[in-house]
Design an enzyme around this catalytic site. Structure first.
Site, PDB file in Angstrom:
ATOM      1  CB  SER A 156      -0.937  -0.042   1.213  1.00  0.00           C
ATOM      2  OG  SER A 156      -2.009   0.846   1.082  1.00  0.00           O
ATOM      3  CG  ASP A 181      -4.259  -4.962  -2.862  1.00  0.00           C
ATOM      4  OD1 ASP A 181      -4.484  -5.387  -4.001  1.00  0.00           O
ATOM      5  OD2 ASP A 181      -5.164  -4.640  -2.076  1.00  0.00           O
ATOM      6  CG  HIS A 349      -5.582  -2.833   1.158  1.00  0.00           C
ATOM      7  ND1 HIS A 349      -4.947  -2.794  -0.062  1.00  0.00           N
ATOM      8  CD2 HIS A 349      -5.083  -1.788   1.877  1.00  0.00           C
ATOM      9  CE1 HIS A 349      -4.091  -1.776  -0.083  1.00  0.00           C
ATOM     10  NE2 HIS A 349      -4.163  -1.162   1.078  1.00  0.00           N
TER      11      HIS A 349
END
EC number: 3.1.1.-
Length: 386
Positions: A156, A181, A349
């Site tokens: 992220s 991700d 996530h």
């Protein structure tokens, strides 16, 4: 799927609706517990997963900054792990145990500035440029002028920082790059929804166990084992007992505006302070970082990220929770073979926390395919193309 669910940054966003407490049944079904057994939400120490912990001092113009790192392994390339916004190096704990058992490598998991146990003079400067420089400075402080071969792996926000670090040539011995991700297109689309998500989270917790339970039942982390070690790095004990932000009293995720009565504001404020004192006694844990205050840096983390990633002249790996996350630039780049991609479905996530073994297999396969590391323990490459 909404833009909120597709968000590529900050923390794991729960399933629809994006409020704490939703998506609990999905995550609960994945717990490896025997029938009738109560889930254990007690915290677990970092030492169960990492071999050592170190505070690395970095000199700068204003003095010394201290960066917390967790380490494992003694041979092979260094996997330098960068966590997502609001998380900490502890989010890599279970992944570390998984990758160390598959390939010969060294792990360095770093608490980025403003996060975890890292202490810097200006913890509010979370610009991509500053955090990328931090990564380079930590590598230099740890290894001097002759750093070992290093692969940057970021989730992220950490994935974005890994790309900015790479594109600025701040780590001279870089072997490879892995983003987990994070995709520019979906991240930019979701920025408008982030403040609503952050407002929907609880502001305080009764205990560490309460925080761990919330993270699992909300879907932020779908793996109980990982949540028990990583949530310790996300929350802290409340500091002092004062009314936060003057005119707002925070009570378990609800912001109550103060009102004046006929007796005047002083008595109202006094009662609010007393209420807040009781709230902190009952809910003594809060988030380590106020992510809402970092909004001015979000655009800088993600804008232009896809082309930056594609332009990095080293082997690259992209791990995604779903193929729908690909934007146009990455779709074209993937068709042109500019990077390797692995989709790990049925993950949230926080891919490396939800499925640490699958992420470890993907990273290990990448390292072996490029002859960056040697397999151990009879590990066999399992993905196509190896």
């Amino acid at each position: 799927m909404s833009a909120l669910e597709k968000s590529m940054h900050l923390g794991r966003l729960p399933s629809r609706p994006p409020l704490p407490g939703s998506g609990g049944s999905q995550s609960g079904a994945k717990m490896r517990m025997g029938p009738g057994r109560k889930r254990d939400f007690s915290p677990v120490s970092w030492s169960q997963y990492f071999e050592s912990m170190e505070d690395v001092e970095v000199e700068n113009e204003t003095g010394k900054d201290t960066f917390r790192v967790y380490k494992s392994g003694s041979e092979g390339p260094v996997l330098l792990l960068l966590h997502g916004g609001g998380h900490s190096a502890l989010s890599w704990a279970v992944f570390t145990a998984a990758i160390i058992s598959r390939v010969q490598c060294r792990i360095v998991a770093l608490d980025l500035r403003g996060h975890g146990e890292t202490k810097v003079k200006n913890s509010e400067d979370l610009s991509a440029e500053t955090m990328a420089k931090d990564v380079g400075n930590v590598v230099e402080a740890m290894y001097g002028d002759l750093p070992p071969p290093i692969m940057l792996i970021g989730h992220s926000m950490g994935g974005a920082i890994a790309v900015h670090t790479t594109s600025s040539n701040l780590v001279p011995s870089l072997l490879g790059l892995c983003m987990i991700d994070v995709v520019e297109g979906t991240a930019m689309d979701a920025l408008n929804s982030m403040q609503n998500f952050l407002r929907g989270r609880p502001k305080t917790f009764k205990s560490l166990e309460n925080a761990i339970e919330w993270s699992v039942k909300s879907g932020q982390i779908r793996n109980l084992e990982s949540a028990r070690v990583s949530m310790v790095g996300q929350v802290k004990q409340c500091e002092g007992i004062t009314s936060p932000e003057g005119s707002k009293s925070i009570v378990e995720g609800i912001i109550e505006e103060e009102e004046e009565d006929e007796e005047g504001s002083e008595s109202v404020n006094k009662r609010k302070k007393e209420d807040d004192m009781e709230t902190k006694k009952d809910h003594p844990y809060t988030w380590r970082i106020e992510l809402a205050k970092t909004e001015k840096y979000w655009d800088g983390w993600f804008r232009g990220l896809s082309n930056l990633f594609l332009s990095c002249p080293i082997p690259k790996l992209l791990l995604l929770a779903g193929v729908d996350r690909l934007d146009k630039d990455l779709t074209i780049g993937q068709m042109q073979g500019k990077f390797q991609m692995q989709v790990l479905p049925q993950c949230g996530h926080a891919v490396h926390e939800d499925a640490p073994d699958k992420v470890a297999e993907a990273v290990a396969t990448f390292l072996i395919r490029h002859r960056f590391a040697e397999p151990i323990g009879g590990f066999q490459c399992v993905f196509p193309g190896c």
